[in-house]
Design an enzyme around this catalytic site. Structure first.
Site, PDB file in Angstrom:
ATOM      1  N   HIS A   1      40.520  84.573 128.884  1.00 55.11           N
ATOM      2  CA  HIS A   1      39.457  83.744 128.302  1.00 55.11           C
ATOM      3  C   HIS A   1      39.853  82.264 128.345  1.00 55.11           C
ATOM      4  O   HIS A   1      39.086  81.411 128.826  1.00 55.11           O
ATOM      5  CB  HIS A   1      39.220  84.192 126.855  1.00 55.11           C
ATOM      6  CG  HIS A   1      38.282  83.328 126.079  1.00 55.11           C
ATOM      7  ND1 HIS A   1      37.010  83.719 125.744  1.00 55.11           N
ATOM      8  CD2 HIS A   1      38.434  82.077 125.542  1.00 55.11           C
ATOM      9  CE1 HIS A   1      36.415  82.761 125.053  1.00 55.11           C
ATOM     10  NE2 HIS A   1      37.262  81.752 124.909  1.00 55.11           N
ATOM     11  N   GLU A   2      41.051  81.971 127.855  1.00 57.29           N
ATOM     12  CA  GLU A   2      41.492  80.576 127.805  1.00 57.29           C
ATOM     13  C   GLU A   2      41.713  79.997 129.200  1.00 57.29           C
ATOM     14  O   GLU A   2      41.578  78.785 129.401  1.00 57.29           O
ATOM     15  CB  GLU A   2      42.773  80.453 126.976  1.00 57.29           C
ATOM     16  CG  GLU A   2      42.632  80.909 125.528  1.00 57.29           C
ATOM     17  CD  GLU A   2      41.534  80.174 124.776  1.00 57.29           C
ATOM     18  OE1 GLU A   2      41.210  79.031 125.150  1.00 57.29           O
ATOM     19  OE2 GLU A   2      40.992  80.755 123.812  1.00 57.29           O
TER      20      GLU A   2
ATOM     21  N   HIS B   1      38.634  78.193 130.315  1.00 55.31           N
ATOM     22  CA  HIS B   1      38.533  76.833 129.784  1.00 55.31           C
ATOM     23  C   HIS B   1      39.476  75.885 130.528  1.00 55.31           C
ATOM     24  O   HIS B   1      39.089  74.776 130.922  1.00 55.31           O
ATOM     25  CB  HIS B   1      38.900  76.818 128.294  1.00 55.31           C
ATOM     26  CG  HIS B   1      37.922  77.526 127.411  1.00 55.31           C
ATOM     27  ND1 HIS B   1      36.568  77.344 127.500  1.00 55.31           N
ATOM     28  CD2 HIS B   1      38.123  78.420 126.392  1.00 55.31           C
ATOM     29  CE1 HIS B   1      35.960  78.087 126.586  1.00 55.31           C
ATOM     30  NE2 HIS B   1      36.880  78.752 125.906  1.00 55.31           N
TER      31      HIS B   1
END
Length: 453
Positions: A24-25, A28
């Site tokens: 997920h990170e 980003h």
């Protein structure tokens, strides 16, 4: 051996959860760097740093509390529009909290990085950066479900007989009956059907698919002609089919569940849906199952159904909180549909491994649960509240709309949306999340959800 398998299951699930957070990170981080935003930290977890290394301007690491992760981007908050004291007046507590958050977003801003701040990027770029995290969870879920549905396959019933039941027992009490003493034999047992037989005809009609055989049996009553294939030979048999109470099914073979006046499914004391019962023809067998891969369209449909289920679970989450509290502190029974935390989901992983199921079945269950976790992470992070990704996306989207309207009406471009002013709301959300996490932890430790009794 059971203990070892349990530990292995827990470890595998923890690693899967940590990978989901890191993945997920990574969404980003990758998009932020692509748009030239300075990223100083990429961390999995919160709290004290357990391990880290630095590459370039970014520190990568793992922290002690695995409740999420973050990428620290400089300039997440736009500069204040007015001076702090506004003529010497004391800042309100709300404003002070906002300014503290604003200052924190500039701590690691070097003079040469003045043009690399998050808020300076166009709203559509900020939307991409913030959506990339939840989007990566969807991608991971899609990969996992593709492996499951199109690779491992899903259990599908066949026309082969898997089990011949010895005696007639109503479906409503079958879990309570331990012996066939005093009970009549099933029609299948009495007629000489065997496990491994393949039903090819019922009442003179071919049964190429499981649903064909199942529906014809349910619609029959009394002496009925069967043709089964046994050891390569077709054998005709006459079976005296009787009536029995069984769970109702649709024409496609799906179970039908009881619903209340509002059309919602009725559940039992453990949270499982209640079958609608009906009187139908009864043979007394269980069909064998085999794993078969789904097509791409079927897999996409299954993933869509899971996404709908996750959204419904998220909407229903507030109504589940009293039940979790009762299970944690009042000794109330924990239902099967109760929310679980990281400890709970890891325990479930250990429980699955300890069952000694076939490898394909174990892998399927764990993959499906991990995919569901990733879909939940997507849905949860899309909520339009800070500090979730959806909160930052809402700010960027509102700014995009304001800029578009200003351009349309030929007005000056508006200032960036000041999400820093919502910092107190973010603190409240974080506090609620932490409290709920602690309650979940207590419930998962002392009154866990058990899939296998």
């Amino acid at each position: 051996m059971v203990l070892l398998l349990t530990v292995v299951g827990i470890v595998l699930f923890v690693l899967g959860l940590l990978f989901s957070i890191a993945w997920h990170e990574l969404g980003h981080l990758g998009t932020a760097k692509m748009f030239g935003i300075k990223c100083t930290e990429y961390m999995v977890g919160f709290g004290r740093t357990l391990w880290s290394f630095r590459r370039g301007e970014t520190e990568y690491g793992v922290k002690a509390v695995p409740l999420g992760g973050y990428v620290r981007m400089v300039g997440m908050m736009p500069p204040a529009r007015r001076t702090d004291d506004d003529g010497g007046r004391r800042l309100s507590r709300w404003r002070a909290m906002a300014e503290d958050a604003r200052e924190a977003s500039y701590v690691e801003l070097d003079p040469e990085d003045q043009d690399r701040q998050f808020y300076q990027r166009a709203p559509w770029k900020r939307l991409i950066v913030m959506f990339a995290g939840p989007g990566m969870n969807v991608i991971l879920a899609a990969i996992l479900l593709a492996v499951l549905f199109m690779g491992i396959g899903v259990p599908q019933q066949t026309t082969q007989i898997g089990v011949v039941n010895e005696c007639v027992v109503s479906a409503e009490v079958q879990d309570e009956v331990d012996s066939c003493e005093g009970r009549p034999p099933t029609p299948a047992n009495e007629a000489g059907l065997r496990a491994g037989d393949v039903i090819v005809e019922v009442d003179g009609r071919a049964t190429p698919e499981w649903n064909d055989a199942n529906q014809l049996i349910r619609d029959s009553l009394g002496p009925t002609e069967f043709v089964v294939e046994r050891d390569g030979e077709r054998i005709p048999l006459t079976v005296d089919i009787i009536e029995n109470e069984l769970p109702a099914r649709t024409a496609e073979g799906d179970f039908i569940y009881e619903t209340d006046a509002d059309g919602d499914e009725v559940t039992d004391s453990e949270g499982f849906p209640v079958y609608r019962m009906e009187t139908v023809g009864f043979l007394g067998i269980m069909f064998a199952t085999e794993r078969a891969p789904l097509t791409f369209a079927e897999s996409a449909g299954e993933m869509g159904s899971m996404m709908v289920g996750v959204a419904e679970a998220l909407i229903a989450l507030p109504s589940k909180i009293p039940g979790v509290f009762g299970a944690a502190f009042l000794g109330e029974e924990r239902t099967a549909d109760s929310p679980v935390g990281i400890v709970g989901i890891s325990r479930i992983g250990g429980e699955i491994m300890a069952q000694g199921l076939p490898i394909a079945d174990t892998a399927s269950i764990m993959i499906q649960i991990l995919a569901g976790v990733n879909l939940f992470l997507f849905a949860f992070n899309m909520l339009p509240i800070l500090p979730l990704d959806g909160g930052h996306m809402a700010g960027a989207l509102w700014e995009w709309i304001k800029r578009g309207w200003a351009k349309l009406t030929r007005r000056p471009a508006p200032a960036p949306v000041d999400v820093a002013m919502l910092t107190p709301v973010a603190y409240i959300v974080v506090a609620c999340f932490l409290v709920f996490s602690v309650v979940l932890l207590i419930a998962d430790l002392f009154n866990p959800v058990r899939l296998f009794g």
